[in-house]
Design a protein around this motif. Structure first.
Motif, mmCIF file in Angstrom:
data_model
loop_
_atom_site.group_PDB
_atom_site.id
_atom_site.type_symbol
_atom_site.label_atom_id
_atom_site.label_comp_id
_atom_site.label_asym_id
_atom_site.label_seq_id
_atom_site.Cartn_x
_atom_site.Cartn_y
_atom_site.Cartn_z
ATOM 1 N N GLY A 235 0.811 -1.229 0.000
ATOM 2 C CA GLY A 235 0.000 0.000 0.000
ATOM 3 C C GLY A 235 0.838 1.271 0.000
ATOM 4 N N TYR A 239 1.210 3.856 -3.259
ATOM 5 C CA TYR A 239 0.428 5.096 -3.265
ATOM 6 C C TYR A 239 0.973 6.190 -2.356
ATOM 7 C CZ TYR A 239 -3.037 2.105 -5.524
ATOM 8 O OH TYR A 239 -3.685 1.259 -6.388
ATOM 9 N N GLY A 240 1.935 5.872 -1.499
ATOM 10 C CA GLY A 240 2.403 6.861 -0.529
ATOM 11 C C GLY A 240 1.319 7.131 0.504
ATOM 12 N N THR A 241 1.582 8.101 1.380
ATOM 13 C CA THR A 241 0.601 8.394 2.430
ATOM 14 C C THR A 241 -0.671 9.026 1.861
ATOM 15 O OG1 THR A 241 1.650 10.526 2.844
ATOM 16 C CG2 THR A 241 2.380 8.687 4.198
ATOM 17 N N ILE A 243 -2.738 7.951 -0.012
ATOM 18 C CA ILE A 243 -3.853 7.005 -0.099
ATOM 19 C C ILE A 243 -4.902 7.288 0.975
ATOM 20 C CG2 ILE A 243 -2.871 5.212 1.400
ATOM 21 C CD1 ILE A 243 -4.757 4.604 -1.885
ATOM 22 N N LEU A 244 -4.481 7.975 2.038
ATOM 23 C CA LEU A 244 -5.424 8.255 3.134
ATOM 24 C C LEU A 244 -6.552 9.211 2.741
ATOM 25 C CD1 LEU A 244 -2.999 8.618 6.157
ATOM 26 C CD2 LEU A 244 -4.814 6.935 5.943
ATOM 27 N N ASN A 246 -8.858 9.363 0.398
ATOM 28 C CA ASN A 246 -10.170 8.727 0.216
ATOM 29 C C ASN A 246 -10.633 7.974 1.465
ATOM 30 O OD1 ASN A 246 -11.178 9.468 -2.340
ATOM 31 N ND2 ASN A 246 -9.748 8.083 -3.367
ATOM 32 N N ILE A 247 -9.698 7.317 2.151
ATOM 33 C CA ILE A 247 -10.094 6.557 3.340
ATOM 34 C C ILE A 247 -10.703 7.484 4.387
ATOM 35 C CG2 ILE A 247 -9.280 5.090 5.242
ATOM 36 C CD1 ILE A 247 -6.939 4.235 3.481
ATOM 37 N N ASP A 268 -11.599 12.670 -4.657
ATOM 38 C CA ASP A 268 -10.811 11.895 -5.616
ATOM 39 C C ASP A 268 -9.891 12.767 -6.474
ATOM 40 O OD1 ASP A 268 -10.166 9.297 -6.044
ATOM 41 O OD2 ASP A 268 -11.705 8.902 -7.539
ATOM 42 N N GLU A 273 -4.739 7.814 -5.333
ATOM 43 C CA GLU A 273 -4.897 7.148 -6.620
ATOM 44 C C GLU A 273 -4.610 8.132 -7.761
ATOM 45 O OE1 GLU A 273 -6.917 6.981 -4.028
ATOM 46 O OE2 GLU A 273 -7.874 5.029 -3.813
ATOM 47 N N PHE B 68 -11.788 -0.894 0.585
ATOM 48 C CA PHE B 68 -10.352 -0.598 0.492
ATOM 49 C C PHE B 68 -9.538 -1.866 0.743
ATOM 50 C CE2 PHE B 68 -12.346 3.339 1.811
ATOM 51 C CZ PHE B 68 -11.648 4.335 1.144
ATOM 52 N N PRO B 70 -5.749 -3.443 1.987
ATOM 53 C CA PRO B 70 -4.910 -2.915 3.091
ATOM 54 C C PRO B 70 -4.034 -1.763 2.601
ATOM 55 C CG PRO B 70 -4.719 -5.301 2.903
ATOM 56 C CD PRO B 70 -5.419 -4.828 1.674
ATOM 57 N N VAL B 71 -4.332 -0.587 3.072
ATOM 58 C CA VAL B 71 -3.530 0.595 2.742
ATOM 59 C C VAL B 71 -3.488 1.473 3.992
ATOM 60 C CG1 VAL B 71 -3.799 0.784 0.231
ATOM 61 C CG2 VAL B 71 -5.643 1.574 1.720
ATOM 62 N N GLY B 73 -1.169 5.096 5.991
ATOM 63 C CA GLY B 73 -0.142 6.148 5.872
ATOM 64 C C GLY B 73 -0.026 6.859 7.185
#
Lengths: 610, 74
Positions: A235, A239-241, A243-244, A246-247, A268, A273, B68, B70-71, B73
Motif C-alpha cells: 500500500g 500510493y504513498g501516504t 492514499i489516506l 479517500n479513506i 478523488d 490514486e 479498500f 490494506p492501505v 499512511g
C-alpha cells in the motif's frame, strides 16, 4: 560501546567554542537516544521558562541508538528545543539520509548554545568540526543552500533552514536533504534566532554492534515482515501516504474549509490514486528503508520535485477548499524551499480564509498583496506561502501561525489548534481516541505521536470502533509510550505496520546489548512522555491546555458519514490521566515519577501542584 | 433497490471506481463482493455509509459501500 557513538558535540555559538564531550552511556540507555536523550538534556540544561527565541534556549539535534545501524528504516534523527510556537517542548523528527550520515561522523548528539553574531553554519567531517561563515547562503532557499554547501564539502549531507526560519516564522521547519522536514513546533525559527543556517555532515565511522550475527538475522527477519505486510510492503510503496485522502473522507472525518465540514464529493481529485496516476514520477526511500513511501512528482511547469504527504495534500487542499493537485504540489515544494511546516502553513491559510469569510479580515488589509483569501483560490495558496516565508505584507501575520492570527482579530476560536499548534488532517469528532491524542499531546496539535488512526480507521493492530469511548484513553496512552520508544531508538513509525513492541526490543538489544525486555522498553517510552510533560508544566503549560477547539466539542459535524457527532473529551480526559498515573489535575504523581526513575524531577510536579 | 459501490486503490484495476448496482432486497455486502469478484480476505476496510464492519450487513436502498484493500499512511 554498542549502538551509540559515545560523543556529544557542544557548540557555543556566542563564544564560537566547540567541545567534544563523552556521552554518558547509562543516561543514553535509560532515555534510549534521539527524542528521549534530547528531552532529558534540554530539561537538565535549559530553564523551561526561557524565551524560546533567546540565546538562552538550546537547539539539540540527536540520533537514536539505532540510527544508521543495519536495521530497517534507521535514517531518523530528532530536533529537540523549546518551541516558539507552543511555548512547550518541541520534538520534531525527520528521515532522509542526513541522520545516518550525522551518526557516521562519530557523534550521537549536538547541543547548540547561545547565538552567533552573524550567520554561520557548522561543518562536521568526523572529528573535524568547524563553525563557518554563512553570509553567502543566508536568504537562500533550502535547495540553493544545499547545492552551495555541497560544493564546499563534497559528498556531504545538508540540514538547513530556509528564509522562513531566518525570518523567525513561528511555523518554520528544519529541512534536510532538500525535501525532508523536521517540521513541527517552529523549530526553524530557533536555528534562525541563533544565526545558524545549516549543519553539514560527512562521516566515515562505523557503528559498533553488540552481536553482529544477531543483528543480521533480526534485521532480515524484520525486513521480511515489512515486505510481506500488505500496507508496508504494498500500500505505502504504491500510493504513498496520499492514499489516506479517500479513506479518511469516506469515513466522514476529512476536515474541509478549516474544519467547518468533514466530507467532500471532490476528494478523488486530490487522492492517492490520482497522484499515482497523473503526477508521480517515482517513489523515494529514506536511508535503509524497504517501504519507500516518499513521492517524487512533476509540477505543472515540468520540474521534478519532492511530492506531498497526506497531511500536506489536506492542509493546502481540502482545508483551503482547493482540489487542484498542481497548486498543492507547488505549495509543498515552496514550503520545502522556504522552510515552512506544511501542516501549519496550509492550516493557517485556511484559518485566514475563514476569518475573511466571517468578515474579520477586510479587503483593504490584503489588497496590497494582490492575493485573495477566497476558498478554493489555487493561486492564493502558493502566493501566500512565499509571502509567509519572506514575512512580506499580510504574510508576516500568517507567519506567526493561525492562533496568533485569529487572536489578533479577537476570534481565537477560529484557529483549529491545540496549544497553539495547528491540528492535522483528521476530524476527531468522528475518531474519539484520536481526539484524546490531539488534546493531551505534549507538543500541541499533532497526529503522529499517538496515531490512533491505526486502530480506529485502518485496523492496525486491531480494529476499534472509531466512535466508541470505552478503553480509548488507556489505548492512546500505550500508543504515546510506544511512539516515544520508536522515535527515541531512531526508527520510522511506519514500521508499526508490521512490527510490534517485541520487534523493537529484539533490534535494540541486538545492536546495543541485552538491556531491555518488552515491559521495560515500553516503560522507557512512558518515562520520556512524563519528562516532556514536566517540561511543559514548568514552562507554564498547565493541563488546562489539554483541550480541543470549541468547534469540535460543541458543533456537530454538519454532513457526510459522521454527521451529528462531537468529541467527548470531558468524558475521556479523566480516564487518560488515571491511566497515566497522574492526579485529577493532569499532573504526574510522585509515585508515578518514582516508578519511572524520575525522582530528580519530582520538584517540577510539586511546583505544578503548588 | 439501488446501492452505490465505491472502489479504491488497486481494487480499481479492471473495475469501475464508482457504480450504482441494482440489487434484490435482503442482499448482503458479501454478495456484492462476489459480484465484483473481490475476496473478502482482500478487503481491509469495509465501509457501509462510512462505518466499518462485517460483510454480512444487509443493504437497503441508497446505501453507499466503500471498499479498500490494506492501505495506510500517516
Amino acid at each position: 560501546m554498542y549502538g551509540y557513538m559515545g560523543k556529544v558535540l557542544r557548540v557555543n555559538l556566542s563564544k564560537r567554542k566547540i567541545e567534544s564531550e563523552a556521552l554518558d552511556l547509562k543516561v543514553a540507555q535509560k532515555y534510549l537516544g534521539s527524542r528521549g536523550l534530547g528531552v532529558k538534556t534540554l530539561i537538565d540544561e535549559v530553564n523551561p521558562k526561557v524565551d524560546p527565541l533567546s540565546p538562552d534556549n538550546k537547539f539539540i539535534i540527536a540520533a537514536g541508538a539505532l540510527t544508521g545501524a543495519p536495521v530497517p528504516t534507521s535514517g531518523r534523527y530528532m530536533v529537540i528545543t523549546k518551541s516558539p510556537l507552543t511555548g512547550g517542548i518541541a520534538i520534531a523528527n525527520s528521515g532522509g539520509k542526513w541522520g545516518a550520515d550525522f551518526k557516521a561522523t562519530g557523534h550521537d548528539m549536538i547541543i547548540f548554545e547561545g547565538k552567533a553574531d552573524k550567520p554561520v553554519y557548522l561543518s562536521i567531517e568526523d572529528d573535524r568540526v568547524e563553525i563557518r561563515d554563512a553570509a553567502h547562503v543566508w536568504g537562500k532557499t533550502s535547495e540553493e543552500t544545499t547545492e552551495i554547501l555541497q560544493n564546499e564539502i563534497k559528498d556531504s549531507k545538508v540540514l538547513c533552514i530556509g528564509p522562513a526560519g531566518e525570518n523567525l516564522s513561528l511555523i518554520s521547519a528544519v529541512i534536510n536533504d532538500v525535501d525532508r522536514a523536521a517540521g513541527r513546533g517552529g523549530v526553524g525559527a530557533v536555528m534562525g534566532s541563533k544565526n545558524l543556517k545549516a549543519v553539514v555532515v560527512k562521516g566515515t565511522n562505523k557503528i559498533n554492534v553488540f552481536d553482529e550475527e544477531r543483528v543480521k538475522n533480526v534485521s532480515s527477519q524484520k525486513i521480511k515482515i515489512l515486505r510481506e505486510d500488505p500496507v508496508a510492503g504494498q500500500g505505502l510503496p504504491s500510493y504513498g501516504t496520499a492514499i489516506l485522502v479517500n479513506i479518511i473522507n469516506e469515513n466522514g472525518v476529512f476536515p474541509v474549509k478549516n474544519y467547518q465540514e468533514a466530507y467532500t464529493d471532490n476528494a478523488d481529485l486530490i487522492s492517492g490514486e490520482t497522484l499515482t496516476e497523473k503526477y508521480l514520477v517515482r517513489k523515494n526511500a529514506c536511508f535503509r528503508c524497504p517501504i519507500a513511501c516518499g513521492r517524487v512528482v512533476k509540477l505543472a511547469d515540468g520540474s521534478i520535485v519532492g511530492g506531498p504527504e497526506y497531511e500536506t495534500i489536506w492542509s493546502f487542499g481540502a482545508d483551503c477548499g482547493i482540489f487542484d493537485y498542481n497548486a498543492i504540489n507547488e505549495a509543498n515544494m515552496l514550503c520545502n524551499e522556504f522552510g515552512l511546516d506544511t501542516i501549519s502553513a496550509g492550516a493557517t491559510i485556511a484559518a485566514a480564509m475563514e476569518l475573511y469569510q466571517r468578515g474579520y479580515i477586510k479587503d483593504e488589509e490584503i489588497e496590497g498583496d494582490g492575493l485573495s483569501l477566497n476558498w478554493g483560490d489555487s493561486k492564493a495558496i502558493t502566493g501566500w506561502v512565499k509571502k509567509m516565508g519572506l514575512k512580506e505584507g499580510f504574510g508576516a501575520k500568517l507567519a506567526l501561525g493561525s492562533y496568533r492570527l485569529a487572536e489578533s482579530y479577537g476570534a481565537p476560536e477560529i484557529s483549529m489548534t491545540v496549544k497553539k499548534q495547528e491540528l492535522p488532517a483528521y476530524d476527531p469528532r468522528g475518531i474519539q481516541g484520536h481526539g484524546i491524542n490531539y488534546a493531551v499531546n505534549n507538543r500541541g496539535g499533532c497526529h503522529i505521536k499517538g496515531y490512533m488512526i491505526n486502530p480506529e480507521i485502518l485496523g492496525y493492530p486491531e480494529k476499534l470502533d472509531r466512535l466508541a469511548l470505552e478503553g480509548k484513553p488507556a489505548y492512546t496512552k500505550v500508543f504515546h509510550d510506544l511512539t516515544a520508544v520508536i522515535d527515541s531508538i531512531g526508527l520510522c513509525l511506519f514500521t508499526t505496520f508490521g512490527l510490534g513492541l517485541h520487534d523493537y526490543v529484539e533490534m535494540y538489544n541486538a545492536v546495543c546489548g541485552d538491556i531491555y525486555n518488552d515491559e521495560t522498553l515500553l516503560e522507557a517510552g512512558e518515562r520520556i512522555w512524563n519528562l516532556e510533560k514536566l517540561f511543559n508544566l514548568e514552562a507554564g503549560i498547565s493541563s488546562s491546555e489539554d483541550k480541543l477547539p470549541k468547534r469540535l466539542l460543541e458543533e456537530p459535524i454538519p454532513g457526510g458519514p459522521s454527521k451529528g457527532h462531537v468529541h467527548h473529551l470531558n468524558e475521556l480526559l479523566p480516564e487518560y490521566y488515571a491511566a497515566r498515573g497522574w492526579n485529577k489535575e493532569g499532573i504526574p504523581t510522585e509515585e508515578t515519577l518514582k516508578r519511572l526513575g524520575l525522582e530528580e524531577y519530582i520538584k517540577y510536579s510539586r511546583l505544578a501542584q503548588a | 433497490m439501488n446501492v452505490e459501490v465505491r472502489l479504491f486503490a488497486y481494487f480499481r484495476e479492471g473495475r469501475e471506481k464508482k457504480q450504482i448496482i441494482t440489487l434484490a432486497e435482503g442482499t448482503e455486502i458479501s454478495n456484492v463482493l462476489d459480484m465484483l469478484n473481490i475476496k473478502e480476505e482482500e478487503v481491509s476496510i469495509l465501509l457501509l455509509n462510512g462505518r466499518d464492519g462485517p460483510s454480512d450487513r444487509k443493504l437497503k436502498n441508497g446505501d453507499i459501500v466503500a471498499l479498500f484493500p490494506p492501505v495506510g499512511g500517516g
